[in-house]
Design an enzyme around this catalytic site. Structure first.
Site, PDB file in Angstrom:
ATOM      1  N   TYR A   1      39.379  47.940  19.504  1.00  0.00           N
ATOM      2  CA  TYR A   1      40.502  47.356  20.248  1.00  0.00           C
ATOM      3  C   TYR A   1      41.315  46.499  19.275  1.00  0.00           C
ATOM      4  O   TYR A   1      40.954  45.358  18.962  1.00  0.00           O
ATOM      5  CB  TYR A   1      40.003  46.518  21.430  1.00  0.00           C
TER       6      TYR A   1
ATOM      7  N   ASP B   1      41.853  51.660  21.647  1.00  0.00           N
ATOM      8  CA  ASP B   1      43.229  51.192  21.830  1.00  0.00           C
ATOM      9  C   ASP B   1      43.656  50.566  20.514  1.00  0.00           C
ATOM     10  O   ASP B   1      43.275  49.430  20.214  1.00  0.00           O
ATOM     11  CB  ASP B   1      43.277  50.176  22.969  1.00  0.00           C
TER      12      ASP B   1
ATOM     13  N   HIS C   1      46.457  51.671  30.888  1.00  0.00           N
ATOM     14  CA  HIS C   1      46.088  52.756  29.969  1.00  0.00           C
ATOM     15  C   HIS C   1      45.356  53.849  30.757  1.00  0.00           C
ATOM     16  O   HIS C   1      44.629  53.539  31.705  1.00  0.00           O
ATOM     17  CB  HIS C   1      45.138  52.259  28.883  1.00  0.00           C
TER      18      HIS C   1
END
Length: 264
Positions: free
Chosen positions: A109, A152, A255
């Site tokens: 992330y 991500d 997302h």
DNA sequence: ATGGTCGACAATCGA
């Protein structure tokens, strides 16, 4: 083998959506980001209840947090440093025993970077650039190994990874400095598995802002979530699924899940 | 040019 990556934006709030994901895609492994749960409050019953007896997590209060749910045994890999010395819970790595042999799986992330794309005035943007530079050096120096990297990454590198290349050139996530760094990271030893299946000239998004009345109608998306594999795994690639339906689930994440299918 | 909406957690901060 099916591996899903998903920024779930609060694991505890969206546990019912994780169950729906499992029912609809039946992944072998789920890599989550933005779990937003400290380790001591992690919902330990969820993994086994959903058919994932093997769970690893690195969380903190309120922000960040990553977790991996697996049907197959996984072994934590502890070779990575504390990125930027922040202890901010943005990375998990495990080894998966595939039929073809061990595969290292990385769940990232990357810092979003705030609003102003200038490292001299925006510490969050400076952190984002430094984070990507540090992980790039790490992978460039790592010994060769079959690897899958998902997560991500908060950068949409290609022209058609955003709804308007021209309008987003100055927007954090698509600035030239971020794109250059993300591609350098990718070139430290990975292939973009999503673009292996979807031509670069075709629009491809994984995120749509909450700040749109109708995400599907405006379709102002970005590809912030990524699936990369080392070149030795390219012959095993079977397919990529961007599960857009999830953006219409009740109280959705901004997302959507991305699934990799691999013959390994 | 601006503001738009979420989640965590208790006043804003981060996205």
């Amino acid at each position: 083998m099916r591996i899903v990556t998903w920024n779930i934006n609060s694991l505890r709030l969206r546990l019912p959506l994780l169950e729906r994901l499992v029912l609809e895609l039946s992944p072998d492994i789920v890599c989550l980001q933005e779990t937003k749960v400290p380790d001591e409050l992690f919902p330990h019953a969820a993994g086994p209840a959903l058919g994932y007896p093997h769970v690893v997590h690195r969380g903190m209060k309120s922000y960040n947090g990553v977790a991996i749910f697996s049907r197959l045994p996984i072994a934590p890999v502890d070779t990575a440093p504390d990125w930027c010395l922040r202890n901010d819970r943005r990375h998990l790595a495990v080894t998966v025993q595939a039929r073809s042999g061990p595969i290292e799986l990385h769940d990232f992330y990357v810092p979003a970077g705030g609003d102003i794309p200038d490292a001299s005035v925006n510490p969050k943007f400076a952190h984002k650039l430094a984070f990507v530079e540090e992980v790039t050096r790490h992978f460039a120096a790592a010994p060769p190994h079959p690897r899958i990297l998902v997560g991500d990454l908060n950068i949409a590198p290609l022209e058609h990874d955003v709804w308007s290349h021209r309008q987003l050139l100055g927007i954090v996530s698509h600035t030239p400095g971020e794109v250059e760094r993300l591609l350098a990271w990718q070139q430290s030893g990975f292939v973009d598995a999503m673009r292996h299946f979807v031509p670069a000239g075709q629009k491809l998004y994984t995120w749509w802002s909450y700040r749109n009345r109708d995400w599907r109608l405006s379709d102002r998306g970005r590809r912030l979530d990524h699936v990369w594999v080392t070149p030795d795994l390219v012959p095993a690639l079977q397919g990529i699924t961007v599960h857009k339906e999830a953006r219409d689930w009740p109280a959705p994440s901004d997302h959507v899940p991305v699934m990799l299918e691999l013959d390994a």
